[in-house]
Design an enzyme around this catalytic site. Sequence first.
Site, PDB file in Angstrom:
ATOM      1  N   ASP A  31       0.845  -1.189   0.000  1.00  0.00           N
ATOM      2  CA  ASP A  31       0.000   0.000   0.000  1.00  0.00           C
ATOM      3  C   ASP A  31       0.884   1.245   0.000  1.00  0.00           C
ATOM      4  OD1 ASP A  31      -3.199   0.558   1.003  1.00  0.00           O
ATOM      5  OD2 ASP A  31      -1.758   2.212   1.187  1.00  0.00           O
ATOM      6  N   HIS A 101     -10.272  -5.140  -3.401  1.00  0.00           N
ATOM      7  CA  HIS A 101      -8.960  -5.445  -2.825  1.00  0.00           C
ATOM      8  C   HIS A 101      -9.107  -5.813  -1.369  1.00  0.00           C
ATOM      9  CE1 HIS A 101      -9.742  -1.118  -2.576  1.00  0.00           C
ATOM     10  NE2 HIS A 101      -9.123  -1.133  -1.415  1.00  0.00           N
TER      11      HIS A 101
HETATM   12  P1  DGP Z   1      -9.643   1.451   0.244  1.00  0.00           P
HETATM   13  O1  DGP Z   1      -9.943   2.628   1.137  1.00  0.00           O
HETATM   14  O2  DGP Z   1     -10.018   0.151   0.899  1.00  0.00           O
HETATM   15  O3  DGP Z   1     -10.225   1.612  -1.141  1.00  0.00           O
HETATM   16  O4  DGP Z   1      -8.073   1.389   0.111  1.00  0.00           O
HETATM   17  C1  DGP Z   1      -7.364   1.875  -0.998  1.00  0.00           C
HETATM   18  C2  DGP Z   1      -5.898   1.779  -0.676  1.00  0.00           C
HETATM   19  O5  DGP Z   1      -5.184   1.881  -1.889  1.00  0.00           O
HETATM   20  C3  DGP Z   1      -5.391   2.893   0.225  1.00  0.00           C
HETATM   21  O6  DGP Z   1      -4.922   2.323   1.453  1.00  0.00           O
HETATM   22  C4  DGP Z   1      -4.228   3.514  -0.528  1.00  0.00           C
HETATM   23  C5  DGP Z   1      -3.963   2.522  -1.652  1.00  0.00           C
HETATM   24  N1  DGP Z   1      -3.554   3.130  -2.905  1.00  0.00           N
HETATM   25  C6  DGP Z   1      -4.246   4.070  -3.608  1.00  0.00           C
HETATM   26  N2  DGP Z   1      -3.588   4.400  -4.729  1.00  0.00           N
HETATM   27  C7  DGP Z   1      -2.472   3.623  -4.758  1.00  0.00           C
HETATM   28  C8  DGP Z   1      -1.396   3.494  -5.674  1.00  0.00           C
HETATM   29  O7  DGP Z   1      -1.319   4.147  -6.708  1.00  0.00           O
HETATM   30  N3  DGP Z   1      -0.419   2.593  -5.348  1.00  0.00           N
HETATM   31  C9  DGP Z   1      -0.470   1.846  -4.199  1.00  0.00           C
HETATM   32  N4  DGP Z   1       0.541   1.002  -3.987  1.00  0.00           N
HETATM   33  N5  DGP Z   1      -1.475   1.940  -3.320  1.00  0.00           N
HETATM   34  C10 DGP Z   1      -2.449   2.816  -3.583  1.00  0.00           C
END
Ligand code: DGP
Length: 116
Positions: A31, A101
């Site tokens: 994340d 996810h």
């Molecule tokens: P949710 O709130 O459950 O939809 O979590 C989305 C998660 O995705 C949040 O913890 C941050 C992560 N995230 C968002 N954009 C990106 C990205 O571009 N790369 C990565 N590695 N994580 C991301």
Amino acid sequence: MPTETIFSKIIRKEIPASIVYQDELVTAFRDIHPQAPTHVLIVPNKLIPTVSDVTAEDEAAIGRMFTAARKIAEQEGIAASGYRLIVNCKQHGGQEVYHLHMHLLGGKQLGRMLPQ
Ligand code: DGP
């Protein structure tokens, strides 16, 4: 057709991410805003926007998310101490990215699941 998110580009390796596991059904990557020493997102390679969009056809990928979680927890050295798996769904669930996810969180004592 559901709209692609940044996660589809990560799965196709079109943009950088720290991928820790990938197979024909799921991809897992760290994340970008970690909330624990281990914070990995496990996503189906197929674009399924939310839990509400899951069908019987997706059962193999959904099951694989759990076996991938077990393997990644072992790789990360947190299998014995334990961890938390979270799937947020839509607005009230706090879902930000509309590509299903599972969050895998561990590496420290986690707090209450929900604020009191
Ligand atoms: P949710 O709130 O459950 O939809 O979590 C989305 C998660 O995705 C949040 O913890 C941050 C992560 N995230 C968002 N954009 C990106 C990205 O571009 N790369 C990565 N590695 N994580 C991301």
